[in-house]
Every structure is written in structure tokens, then in C-alpha cells.
Scaffold this motif. Structure first.
Motif, PDB file in Angstrom:
ATOM      1  N   UNK A 104      68.860  43.550 127.913  1.00 47.84           N
ATOM      2  CA  UNK A 104      67.549  44.359 127.860  1.00 47.84           C
ATOM      3  C   UNK A 104      66.995  44.183 126.495  1.00 47.84           C
ATOM      4  N   UNK A 105      65.642  43.597 126.322  1.00 46.81           N
ATOM      5  CA  UNK A 105      64.840  43.852 125.089  1.00 46.81           C
ATOM      6  C   UNK A 105      64.065  44.761 124.800  1.00 46.81           C
ATOM      7  N   UNK A 106      64.394  45.685 123.798  1.00 48.01           N
ATOM      8  CA  UNK A 106      63.820  46.884 123.673  1.00 48.01           C
ATOM      9  C   UNK A 106      63.483  46.991 122.166  1.00 48.01           C
ATOM     10  N   UNK A 107      63.508  48.279 121.622  1.00 45.42           N
ATOM     11  CA  UNK A 107      63.349  48.432 119.920  1.00 45.42           C
ATOM     12  C   UNK A 107      61.961  48.259 119.712  1.00 45.42           C
ATOM     13  N   UNK A 108      61.534  48.058 118.465  1.00 50.90           N
ATOM     14  CA  UNK A 108      60.357  48.011 117.763  1.00 50.90           C
ATOM     15  C   UNK A 108      59.848  46.743 117.237  1.00 50.90           C
ATOM     16  N   UNK A 109      60.694  45.561 117.419  1.00 53.04           N
ATOM     17  CA  UNK A 109      60.376  44.612 117.093  1.00 53.04           C
ATOM     18  C   UNK A 109      60.305  43.306 117.998  1.00 53.04           C
ATOM     19  N   UNK A 110      61.316  43.030 118.605  1.00 56.39           N
ATOM     20  CA  UNK A 110      61.386  41.891 119.656  1.00 56.39           C
ATOM     21  C   UNK A 110      60.443  42.306 120.857  1.00 56.39           C
ATOM     22  N   UNK A 111      60.678  43.444 121.265  1.00 61.73           N
ATOM     23  CA  UNK A 111      59.867  43.715 122.475  1.00 61.73           C
ATOM     24  C   UNK A 111      58.421  44.167 122.163  1.00 61.73           C
ATOM     25  N   UNK A 112      58.002  44.183 121.171  1.00 65.77           N
ATOM     26  CA  UNK A 112      56.636  44.709 120.629  1.00 65.77           C
ATOM     27  C   UNK A 112      55.797  43.721 119.898  1.00 65.77           C
ATOM     28  N   UNK A 113      56.450  42.782 118.997  1.00 67.11           N
ATOM     29  CA  UNK A 113      55.909  41.876 118.132  1.00 67.11           C
ATOM     30  C   UNK A 113      55.000  40.836 118.959  1.00 67.11           C
ATOM     31  N   UNK A 114      55.639  40.262 120.037  1.00 63.57           N
ATOM     32  CA  UNK A 114      54.962  39.138 120.891  1.00 63.57           C
ATOM     33  C   UNK A 114      53.541  39.724 121.326  1.00 63.57           C
ATOM     34  N   UNK A 115      53.343  41.052 121.452  1.00 66.54           N
ATOM     35  CA  UNK A 115      51.900  41.330 121.863  1.00 66.54           C
ATOM     36  C   UNK A 115      51.211  41.463 121.036  1.00 66.54           C
ATOM     37  N   UNK A 116      51.460  41.529 119.858  1.00 70.22           N
ATOM     38  CA  UNK A 116      50.605  41.396 118.494  1.00 70.22           C
ATOM     39  C   UNK A 116      50.057  40.055 118.348  1.00 70.22           C
ATOM     40  N   UNK A 117      50.901  39.018 118.650  1.00 75.39           N
ATOM     41  CA  UNK A 117      50.266  37.695 118.675  1.00 75.39           C
ATOM     42  C   UNK A 117      49.625  37.438 119.732  1.00 75.39           C
TER      43      UNK A 117
ATOM     44  N   UNK B  42      47.626  39.352 121.581  1.00 75.79           N
ATOM     45  CA  UNK B  42      46.380  40.138 121.340  1.00 75.79           C
ATOM     46  C   UNK B  42      45.398  39.320 120.616  1.00 75.79           C
ATOM     47  N   UNK B  43      46.171  38.673 119.363  1.00 74.63           N
ATOM     48  CA  UNK B  43      45.132  38.005 118.379  1.00 74.63           C
ATOM     49  C   UNK B  43      44.604  36.621 119.148  1.00 74.63           C
ATOM     50  N   UNK B  44      45.630  36.124 119.833  1.00 71.60           N
ATOM     51  CA  UNK B  44      45.467  34.827 120.529  1.00 71.60           C
ATOM     52  C   UNK B  44      44.116  34.986 121.458  1.00 71.60           C
ATOM     53  N   UNK B  45      44.259  36.018 122.223  1.00 69.25           N
ATOM     54  CA  UNK B  45      43.258  36.409 123.077  1.00 69.25           C
ATOM     55  C   UNK B  45      41.888  36.950 122.327  1.00 69.25           C
ATOM     56  N   UNK B  46      41.720  37.255 121.106  1.00 69.05           N
ATOM     57  CA  UNK B  46      40.558  37.492 120.276  1.00 69.05           C
ATOM     58  C   UNK B  46      40.026  36.141 120.112  1.00 69.05           C
ATOM     59  N   UNK B  47      40.917  35.248 119.825  1.00 73.50           N
ATOM     60  CA  UNK B  47      40.443  33.696 119.677  1.00 73.50           C
ATOM     61  C   UNK B  47      40.003  32.854 120.668  1.00 73.50           C
ATOM     62  N   UNK B  48      40.207  33.674 122.007  1.00 73.11           N
ATOM     63  CA  UNK B  48      39.771  32.846 123.212  1.00 73.11           C
ATOM     64  C   UNK B  48      40.899  31.976 123.790  1.00 73.11           C
ATOM     65  N   UNK B  49      42.074  32.410 123.573  1.00 71.18           N
ATOM     66  CA  UNK B  49      43.416  31.838 124.118  1.00 71.18           C
ATOM     67  C   UNK B  49      44.269  32.521 124.812  1.00 71.18           C
ATOM     68  N   UNK B  50      44.341  32.176 126.143  1.00 72.69           N
ATOM     69  CA  UNK B  50      45.502  33.294 126.806  1.00 72.69           C
ATOM     70  C   UNK B  50      46.786  32.580 126.591  1.00 72.69           C
ATOM     71  N   UNK B  51      47.660  33.195 126.322  1.00 71.03           N
ATOM     72  CA  UNK B  51      49.067  33.015 126.094  1.00 71.03           C
ATOM     73  C   UNK B  51      49.771  32.847 127.324  1.00 71.03           C
ATOM     74  N   UNK B  52      50.622  31.648 127.704  1.00 68.96           N
ATOM     75  CA  UNK B  52      51.190  31.435 129.034  1.00 68.96           C
ATOM     76  C   UNK B  52      52.774  31.590 128.577  1.00 68.96           C
ATOM     77  N   UNK B  53      53.454  31.051 127.782  1.00 71.07           N
ATOM     78  CA  UNK B  53      54.707  31.068 127.648  1.00 71.07           C
ATOM     79  C   UNK B  53      55.185  32.480 127.006  1.00 71.07           C
ATOM     80  N   UNK B  54      54.484  32.905 126.158  1.00 70.40           N
ATOM     81  CA  UNK B  54      54.884  34.212 125.685  1.00 70.40           C
ATOM     82  C   UNK B  54      54.768  35.230 126.425  1.00 70.40           C
ATOM     83  N   UNK B  55      53.594  35.393 127.127  1.00 70.74           N
ATOM     84  CA  UNK B  55      53.625  36.448 128.102  1.00 70.74           C
ATOM     85  C   UNK B  55      54.378  36.378 129.346  1.00 70.74           C
ATOM     86  N   UNK B  56      54.626  35.178 129.695  1.00 73.66           N
ATOM     87  CA  UNK B  56      55.621  35.088 130.787  1.00 73.66           C
ATOM     88  C   UNK B  56      56.982  35.558 130.312  1.00 73.66           C
TER      89      UNK B  56
END
Length: 435
Positions: free
Chosen positions: A260-273, A275-289
Motif C-alpha cells: 500500500x503506497x500512502x504517506x505524504x511523499x510517494x503517494x503524493x509527489x507524482x501528482x505534483x509532477x 499537474x505541472x506536466x498538464x500545465x505544459x500541455x502533456x498528459x502523463x501516461x506512465x506516472x498516472x497509470x
């Protein structure tokens, strides 16, 4: 600038803004060398620290009692410091969007108390650009000072691993960055006071921010792969941990395990990346999967618990289920963003209301965040199923005879992290399952 010399000579002070699992160990470490002001908005936490109590269990009561940190909830004390380290949480909202309100709030507080000649260093995990594009304007607005002229900024991502007594602030190479060469050198020298492993000077603040956010994203993706393998092998009737032990004999196999991947780091940080990728016009595939797989694992554990109960001819509605552990990781009291709540919520859907035992967890925090109240271990009796959700050392001390006393007849044992000997318990008649 020469702030380093003034701090070493105790002519100037360092401040730590945010005294949680990250900020407090940093404050204690620096206080062995220089004068430190430790600030947190939580007055109750400050009183605990003043009384020599470490609610995080990161450095221990003795270290808190003997340190020279000036703990305070009075933000005006920050005016006494010239080197500010901001170490506040950066969570995500329910929709997985970054919640920058803690770091923005901390920037306002620091800004109101900022003096000329100061350096502000952020340690909170953020997406590239937050320090310069979001924090600096707040600092300038609140202080009336100009960044680059009246004060400097930097970024040095935290790498503290909660509950880990080996990989500590002092033993992990520290990434440091500054807005220019002068600030970079000052920041590097100050951190070198406490980081025995040395510092790595990143090319820019954005590079340092990006380096941090991909560290946890990489771990998240690798664990997601293991979780997907666990799902596949479970359908095939193959034990995943046995497969990983065999594969691990190859020199370049990466030793990750499902969980189970929880906590305030591993389960959270990928969404920061992402989010910024979406702002730059790229939809993450591997990270969000990977995130989708990991976010669903609590539900998956609950579903397999129900399947085992059916296999044992147990009534599902109202089944007596115990859960050992609620924190997001072993031997750590932190319950924030624990994914064990997903197991609980999914079991509730079947009208199963488990009894939860966790002597390590912060009980007040769990009550406040989730409405969960922990019970004593001796209340686990006449169970239909037991879920060992967290591999606390205390749980590893429980013997088979102790488990026997918890069940009433057919014994369903869900060993999420695989801390028990599978063959031993299956031979003893347990219906055993693990990731």
C-alpha cells in the motif's frame, strides 16, 4: 554576503518553519552547531517539544530534551533569524490537485518577519517553478523587500525517511540550490555543518525541485509494477514474494515489493509532477497509470479478504475482522494519507466494521482525520479474519499461539506485507493470503 560566518559565530540565527517529521530533526541537528529558532503554528506541538517530548519519534524524547532549539509559536521571533528553512507539508486535495496552501501560508509568515540580508530556503516537495514563481512574490509582497537585492532564496529538498533510523539527515547527500552563485555557496556551507554525507550543488532551483519530485515518482512507478504483478500472479495461483525472491538473485534486478503506497511523499509527489506536466500541455501516461494501480490496492486487499471469508463459509455481513496497523508505514506514528483507510472503507461497503489495533499510531491524529478509534490488542477475540496491514516490529513479535487465540474457528489471515512464514501458517490450517 558572508552569512555563514555570522551564523557559525552565533551572531545570527537559523529558523525552522514547520516542525513536523522533516523540520524538527533538521532543527535539532543544526542546534548542535548554531543558534536555532524552531517555529510552528501548532501550539500544542510546541508545548510538547518544550517539555522534551517527541511526538514524531524521529529523534526521541532525550534528544528533544537536551537540544538547544528555541521552540516557539510566536512568528515575531523569526525576525531574530537571517537564514530561514521552510519545511511544511505539500499535500494534494481529494481531486489530486496540489494543495500549496501550507507553503503559501508559511511564505506569508516568513515574509512578514523577513529582514534585509536574509536567505530563505524551501525544503517542501513541489513541482518545478513553485519556489520562484509562487513563493518569491509572496515573500516580496509581505516584506516589502526585493528578492535578489534585499534577500536571497534557495531550495534544498528534504530526503528524510520517516521511521528510518539508518538513512538520516546527516547520512544522506543533500541537494542544495540557490538563485545565484553567492546564495548557492552560502546555502551549501550552512548545510555542510550538519550533513556528514556532503552536499550536491544543483544547477538551478528548478533542477533541484525536479530532482526531488522524480525521486518519489520513480519509487511509486516501481511499486505499481510490483502491485500489478501481484494481481496477475494471484490470478495464476503463484506466490508473488516467491517469484521476487527468485528474480532477485540476478545482480541487476530491482528489489521492490508490492504494498500500500500512502504517506505524504510517494503517494503524493507524482501528482505534483503530472499537474505541472498538464500545465505544459502533456498528459502523463506512465506516472498516472502507476498512481491508479497504487490507489486501488486498499480496495483490492479488502476484496480478497471478503473472498477468503466466503471460502471459509463465513457470513460476510457483520463479520468480525481485526486489522493490525493503521499508519502509512511501519514503525512510524504518522497516519496522514494512510491507504489502510481504503481497506476499512471498502470493508464498510460489505457492512464489515473492523476492530483496528495500532499501538504506534498517533491516536489523536487518526481520530481527527478519519474518525478512527484504536482498540487494545487483547480485544481481538473470536475473529473471522485478521488483516496484518502494517509490519510494525511489535507485530512481528506476535507468536502463532497468540494468533490462535484471536480466532473462533476457521482462520482467515491476510498478511499484506508478508511478514509471516506462509507455509507454516497454511500447514497450521490458516486460509492465508498476501500481496
Amino acid at each position: 554576503m558572508n552569512l555563514f560566518k555570522k551564523i557559525v559565530n552565533k551572531e545570527e540565527k537559523i529558523s525552522l518553519v514547520g516542525l513536523g517529521y522533516v523540520g524538527m530533526p533538521i532543527a535539532v541537528a543544526f542546534s548542535k552547531k548554531v543558534d536555532v529558532i524552531g517555529f510552528d503554528l501548532n501550539k500544542e506541538k510546541i508545548e510538547l517539544y518544550k517539555n522534551g517530548i517527541d511526538p514524531t519519534n524521529e529523534v526521541g524524547d532525550e534528544a528533544i530534551k537536551n537540544c538547544t532549539v528555541e521552540f516557539t509559536a510566536n512568528e515575531a521571533r523569526l525576525k531574530e533569524a537571517k537564514f530561514h528553512i521552510v519545511a511544511v507539508p505539500t499535500p494534494v486535495r481529494d481531486d489530486h490537485m496540489p494543495d500549496l496552501s501550507p507553503v503559501e501560508g508559511a511564505s506569508e509568515i516568513v515574509g512578514r518577519n523577513l529582514t534585509k540580508g536574509s536567505i530563505v530556503v524551501y525544503e517542501s516537495t513541489v513541482y518545478p517553478g513553485v519556489t520562484e514563481d509562487i513563493c518569491v512574490p509572496i515573500l516580496e509582497k509581505e516584506s516589502g523587500l526585493k528578492c535578489g537585492i534585499d534577500f536571497k532564496i534557495g531550495y534544498s529538498p528534504e530526503r528524510i525517511n520517516p521511521g528510518d533510523k539508518i538513512h538520516r539527515l546527516e547520512t544522506i547527500t543533500k541537494i542544495v540550490s540557490g538563485m545565484d552563485e553567492e546564495s548557492l555557496e552560502e546555502i551549501a556551507k550552512i548545510y555542510e555543518l550538519v550533513v556528514e554525507a556532503g552536499v550536491y550543488k544543483a544547477e538551478s532551483i528548478k533542477v533541484a525541485e525536479a530532482a526531488k519530485v522524480i525521486e518519489n515518482s520513480q519509487r511509486d512507478i516501481n511499486i505499481a509494477f510490483m502491485n500489478e504483478l501481484s494481481i496477475i500472479f494471484n490470478k495464476m495461483g503463484i506466490d508473488t514474494q516467491s517469484v521476487l525472491k527468485a528474480a532477485g538473485t540476478k545482480w541487476n534486478f530491482l528489489n521492490f515489493y508490492p504494498g500500500l503506497v500512502g504517506g505524504h511523499c510517494i503517494g503524493v509527489d507524482p501528482y505534483y509532477l503530472t499537474y505541472k506536466a498538464e500545465q505544459e500541455g502533456y498528459h502523463s501516461q506512465i506516472i498516472l497509470s502507476g498512481r491508479r494501480i497504487n490507489d486501488d490496492m486498499g480496495k483490492y486487499v479488502a476484496e480478497n479478504t471478503v473472498k477468503k471469508l466466503i471460502q471459509a463459509n463465513k457470513n460476510i455481513k457483520g463479520a468480525n475482522v481485526g486489522i493490525l496497523g493503521f499508519t502509512f508505514k511501519e514503525n512510524c506514528p504518522d497516519t496522514r494519507n494512510t491507504r489502510i483507510i481504503d481497506i476499512v472503507n471498502e470493508l464498510n461497503e460489505y457492512e464489515i466494521y473492523p476492530t483496528i489495533v495500532d499501538p504506534i499510531a498517533d491516536a489523536d491524529e487518526a481520530k481527527k482525520l478519519y474518525g478512527i478509534e484504536f482498540k487494545n490488542l487483547n480485544l481481538l477475540k473470536d475473529l473471522d479474519a485478521l488483516i496484518i496491514a502494517t509490519s510494525h516490529d511489535k507485530f512481528k513479535e506476535i507468536q502463532k499461539n497468540d494468533f490462535e487465540k484471536m480466532f473462533k474457528n476457521e482462520k482467515v489471515l491476510i498478511d499484506v506485507k508478508g511478514i509471516l512464514n506462509r507455509k507454516e501458517y497454511e500447514t497450521a490450517g490458516y486460509l492465508y493470503w498476501r500481496l
